[in-house]
Design a protein around this motif. Structure first.
Motif, PDB file in Angstrom:
ATOM      1  N   THR A 157      -3.366   7.210 -11.954  1.00  0.00           N
ATOM      2  CA  THR A 157      -4.157   7.242 -10.724  1.00  0.00           C
ATOM      3  C   THR A 157      -5.459   8.008 -10.938  1.00  0.00           C
ATOM      4  OG1 THR A 157      -2.885   9.167  -9.951  1.00  0.00           O
ATOM      5  CG2 THR A 157      -2.186   6.992  -9.168  1.00  0.00           C
TER       6      THR A 157
ATOM      7  N   SER B 187      -1.842   2.273   4.123  1.00  0.00           N
ATOM      8  CA  SER B 187      -0.851   3.349   4.019  1.00  0.00           C
ATOM      9  C   SER B 187      -0.016   3.497   5.276  1.00  0.00           C
ATOM     10  CB  SER B 187      -1.548   4.676   3.704  1.00  0.00           C
ATOM     11  OG  SER B 187      -2.468   5.021   4.730  1.00  0.00           O
TER      12      SER B 187
ATOM     13  N   ILE C 250      -0.543  10.940 -11.215  1.00  0.00           N
ATOM     14  CA  ILE C 250       0.623  10.053 -11.225  1.00  0.00           C
ATOM     15  C   ILE C 250       0.351   8.908 -12.196  1.00  0.00           C
ATOM     16  CG2 ILE C 250       1.977   8.402  -9.859  1.00  0.00           C
ATOM     17  CD1 ILE C 250       1.414  10.137  -7.410  1.00  0.00           C
TER      18      ILE C 250
ATOM     19  N   VAL D 108      -0.081   2.678  -3.147  1.00  0.00           N
ATOM     20  CA  VAL D 108      -0.778   3.313  -4.273  1.00  0.00           C
ATOM     21  C   VAL D 108      -1.105   2.271  -5.335  1.00  0.00           C
ATOM     22  CG1 VAL D 108      -0.471   4.877  -6.239  1.00  0.00           C
ATOM     23  CG2 VAL D 108       0.048   5.664  -3.920  1.00  0.00           C
TER      24      VAL D 108
ATOM     25  N   PRO E 267       4.682   4.359  -0.022  1.00  0.00           N
ATOM     26  CA  PRO E 267       3.675   4.943  -0.926  1.00  0.00           C
ATOM     27  C   PRO E 267       3.563   4.236  -2.264  1.00  0.00           C
ATOM     28  CG  PRO E 267       4.872   6.684   0.186  1.00  0.00           C
ATOM     29  CD  PRO E 267       5.544   5.396   0.573  1.00  0.00           C
ATOM     30  N   ASP E 268       4.701   3.901  -2.891  1.00  0.00           N
ATOM     31  CA  ASP E 268       4.629   3.247  -4.195  1.00  0.00           C
ATOM     32  C   ASP E 268       3.877   1.929  -4.101  1.00  0.00           C
ATOM     33  OD1 ASP E 268       5.425   2.895  -7.013  1.00  0.00           O
ATOM     34  OD2 ASP E 268       6.601   1.237  -6.230  1.00  0.00           O
TER      35      ASP E 268
ATOM     36  N   THR F 288       1.682   4.940 -12.809  1.00  0.00           N
ATOM     37  CA  THR F 288       2.379   3.906 -12.045  1.00  0.00           C
ATOM     38  C   THR F 288       3.414   3.194 -12.908  1.00  0.00           C
ATOM     39  OG1 THR F 288       0.852   2.110 -12.595  1.00  0.00           O
ATOM     40  CG2 THR F 288       0.260   3.538 -10.736  1.00  0.00           C
TER      41      THR F 288
ATOM     42  N   LYS G 299      -5.339  10.930  -2.449  1.00  0.00           N
ATOM     43  CA  LYS G 299      -4.205  11.759  -2.020  1.00  0.00           C
ATOM     44  C   LYS G 299      -3.063  11.737  -3.038  1.00  0.00           C
ATOM     45  CE  LYS G 299      -5.314  10.578   2.780  1.00  0.00           C
ATOM     46  NZ  LYS G 299      -4.901   9.803   3.972  1.00  0.00           N
ATOM     47  N   TYR G 300      -3.206  10.931  -4.093  1.00  0.00           N
ATOM     48  CA  TYR G 300      -2.118  10.768  -5.062  1.00  0.00           C
ATOM     49  C   TYR G 300      -2.625  10.913  -6.501  1.00  0.00           C
ATOM     50  CZ  TYR G 300       0.319   9.043  -0.979  1.00  0.00           C
ATOM     51  OH  TYR G 300       0.883   8.944   0.270  1.00  0.00           O
TER      52      TYR G 300
END
Length: 276
Positions: free
Chosen positions: A184, A135, A176, A144, A140-141, A178, A172-173
């Protein structure tokens, strides 16, 4: 994008307006980007016919547009047309200079490798994705999706240390979906299951199921129900088998309705084991 947060219907309305504008002002770039985004939504919704139509339109406008090729491969993966998939994904990922596209391909390859039980392919994905899961060095994309691919590797290897490492980043994500339609929350469930933390895994799988039901993301809902059921059967607490059977039934109904042969076969195999 609203789609990644589970608001695909709202995003679709806005994108259709954007596509119309792009067509009206003869902006091929805006038009193709709009088609890309709406194709992505129809895929996570499991509307394969619409998705195929949008992919065809993308190809007509821009034959060399690689995300369109990835979407076509993703549709065929869900429907079980797997024969040429490895070669197609290798062709897409071999184009240099696009880490985001390459990690999307790696996620689909991980899904495929999990389906056909291919440890060598998972090892290859792990070598590629590991540096991208940092990270501190990646967007981020990218990191992750690196973590979601590595979650499937950790699960296959039953590697608790690897699962713990990537859980710290991915936790932390939550909430979501993808680019290739992976929740996630489901991956967090898989990671905590691998770590032996069944209470946390239950919470994450519950979140995945709730997220996908609310968003109308039926393919990922079917996979979340399947993986949740597998976790319950592995844990084998009182009433777990009854709950897991109900989830497998729901997963089978969705996957049958959508023609998702690889998932249908996994669910039927699990049900046969339960009946034995």
């Amino acid at each position: 994008s609203l789609m990644f947060l589970g608001m695909g219907n709202q995003a679709e309305t806005q994108l259709k307006e954007g596509i119309a504008v792009g067509n009206r002002i003869r902006s091929r770039i805006q038009y193709v980007r709009g088609l890309h985004s709406i194709a992505r939504i129809t895929i996570v919704q499991g509307d394969w016919d619409k998705a195929k139509e949008f992919v065809i339109q993308i190809t007509e406008q821009s034959p060399m547009y690689l995300p369109g090729k990835l979407f076509n491969a993703l549709i065929r993966y869900h429907l079980g047309s797997l024969d040429r998939l490895p070669d197609e994904l290798d062709d897409i990922s071999s184009v240099p200079g696009n880490a985001g596209l390459q990690i999307n391909v790696a996620n689909l390859q991980a899904m495929f490798a999990r389906t056909i039980d291919d440890p060598e392919l998972l090892d290859s994905i792990a070598r590629f994705a590991a540096p991208l899961a940092d990270s501190n060095s990646n967007l981020p994309d990218t990191f992750v999706q690196a973590c979601t691919a590595l979650a499937l590797v950790a699960e296959y290897r039953d590697d608790k240390a690897m699962a713990s490492e990537h859980y710290l980043t991915l936790s932390k994500y939550p909430g979501i979906i993808t680019e290739v339609g992976i929740s996630t929350d489901r991956m967090l469930g898989i990671l905590t299951k691998t770590m032996g933390q069944y209470e946390d895994a239950t919470r994450h799988f519950e979140d995945a199921v709730a997220f996908c039901k609310k968003a109308g993301y039926r393919p990922e809902l079917a996979w979340s129900l399947h993986d949740y059921a597998v976790m319950l059967l592995d844990h084998d607490e009182p009433d777990d088998q009854q709950k897991a059977t109900s989830m497998l039934d729901e997963s089978l109904q969705i996957s049958t309705d959508l023609g998702m042969r690889p998932l249908m076969e996994r669910v039927l195999s699990r049900r046969d084991i339960l009946k034995a």
